[in-house]
Design a protein around this motif. Sequence first.
Motif, PDB file in Angstrom:
ATOM      1  N   ASN A  74      -3.375   6.830  -0.260  1.00  0.00           N
ATOM      2  CA  ASN A  74      -2.846   7.175  -1.003  1.00  0.00           C
ATOM      3  C   ASN A  74      -3.767   5.551  -2.672  1.00  0.00           C
ATOM      4  O   ASN A  74      -4.165   6.826  -3.987  1.00  0.00           O
ATOM      5  CB  ASN A  74      -1.556   7.467  -1.510  1.00  0.00           C
ATOM      6  N   TRP A  75      -3.183   4.264  -2.762  1.00  0.00           N
ATOM      7  CA  TRP A  75      -4.256   4.049  -3.082  1.00  0.00           C
ATOM      8  C   TRP A  75      -5.288   3.840  -2.523  1.00  0.00           C
ATOM      9  O   TRP A  75      -5.633   3.180  -1.460  1.00  0.00           O
ATOM     10  CB  TRP A  75      -3.447   2.705  -3.686  1.00  0.00           C
ATOM     11  N   SER A  76      -6.550   3.296  -3.512  1.00  0.00           N
ATOM     12  CA  SER A  76      -8.004   2.249  -2.862  1.00  0.00           C
ATOM     13  C   SER A  76      -7.751   0.919  -3.614  1.00  0.00           C
ATOM     14  O   SER A  76      -8.906   0.355  -2.360  1.00  0.00           O
ATOM     15  CB  SER A  76      -8.826   2.741  -4.664  1.00  0.00           C
ATOM     16  N   ASP A  77      -6.482   0.216  -3.868  1.00  0.00           N
ATOM     17  CA  ASP A  77      -6.542  -0.855  -3.953  1.00  0.00           C
ATOM     18  C   ASP A  77      -5.055  -1.489  -3.411  1.00  0.00           C
ATOM     19  O   ASP A  77      -3.570  -0.387  -3.854  1.00  0.00           O
ATOM     20  CB  ASP A  77      -6.410  -1.034  -5.419  1.00  0.00           C
ATOM     21  N   SER A  78      -4.592  -1.822  -3.150  1.00  0.00           N
ATOM     22  CA  SER A  78      -3.378  -2.703  -2.511  1.00  0.00           C
ATOM     23  C   SER A  78      -2.782  -3.091  -4.424  1.00  0.00           C
ATOM     24  O   SER A  78      -3.529  -2.988  -5.299  1.00  0.00           O
ATOM     25  CB  SER A  78      -3.374  -3.735  -1.902  1.00  0.00           C
ATOM     26  N   LYS A  79      -0.880  -3.429  -4.511  1.00  0.00           N
ATOM     27  CA  LYS A  79      -0.606  -4.454  -5.173  1.00  0.00           C
ATOM     28  C   LYS A  79       0.282  -4.879  -4.698  1.00  0.00           C
ATOM     29  O   LYS A  79       0.913  -5.211  -3.370  1.00  0.00           O
ATOM     30  CB  LYS A  79       0.219  -3.135  -5.943  1.00  0.00           C
ATOM     31  N   TYR A  86      -6.574  -1.786 -13.470  1.00  0.00           N
ATOM     32  CA  TYR A  86      -6.747  -0.981 -13.289  1.00  0.00           C
ATOM     33  C   TYR A  86      -7.943  -0.657 -14.458  1.00  0.00           C
ATOM     34  O   TYR A  86      -7.445  -1.069 -15.201  1.00  0.00           O
ATOM     35  CB  TYR A  86      -6.094   0.228 -13.690  1.00  0.00           C
ATOM     36  N   TRP A 106       1.044  -1.035  -0.155  1.00  0.00           N
ATOM     37  CA  TRP A 106      -0.307   0.047   0.486  1.00  0.00           C
ATOM     38  C   TRP A 106       0.615   1.163  -0.194  1.00  0.00           C
ATOM     39  O   TRP A 106       2.183   1.593   0.481  1.00  0.00           O
ATOM     40  CB  TRP A 106      -1.252  -0.631   1.315  1.00  0.00           C
ATOM     41  N   ASP A 107       0.323   2.049  -0.233  1.00  0.00           N
ATOM     42  CA  ASP A 107       0.899   3.893  -0.411  1.00  0.00           C
ATOM     43  C   ASP A 107       0.906   4.431  -0.372  1.00  0.00           C
ATOM     44  O   ASP A 107      -0.688   4.845   0.046  1.00  0.00           O
ATOM     45  CB  ASP A 107       1.277   4.080  -2.546  1.00  0.00           C
TER      46      ASP A 107
END
Length: 218
Positions: free
Chosen positions: A38-43, A213, A21-22
Amino acid sequence: MSFLNSIFPLELSAIDSNDSWDNTIVALGGGGESRNINWSDSKRMFDAKTAANLTIPDLNTIRKFFNAMRGSGFSFPLRDRSLFQATVESFGVGDGSTTAFQLTLNDGNSANAYNREIYLPESGTIHIYNNGVEVTQGAGAGNCVITYTGATAGIVTFGTAPIAAHVLTWTGNFYLPVRFNLKSFPSASLFIWKSAGVGLVSGPSLPMIEVAYPGEWV
């Protein structure tokens, strides 16, 4: 560049994966913090490990795949053996009018749910349930259609809108869309050369990163 529906060509011997997560964290006077997600989804980040002893043809198969993806230029499906199956996952609740629902996987907890969108369901493994009753796949009233590729990948469209308060669930396998997270194909050390002219090499580790995305599928 965008997505190519070309699965990584060999079974990986191992895969290290982690969720990232950011967040921006600002220290405040008195020792407090201000945090922004900052992100709505994790990477998910991966270190994909190929076999310890690869034949040269297998190594070239992976190298050609890397070149076909233009390095990090295109994304592609990856089977993450630590996260590739859904067992009775909820992906929506009927309201009597909505017919299209995105497949999701609950990847949080009961205190703070996090629904990860599933964009690459595996054809032939997916079962859809409306209020616990399996829905027949195919066109027509009472049935459902699953989109497996393209801009609407992972969306289930019902021929008849699910009744209000009916819980929609699914089971099945899925891939994760990833890209290579490196510019150059890593070297592989040649450590055995057989007299018959067949070489074995230590397979490279390949860092990858999840991409998910809407614009990726167009």
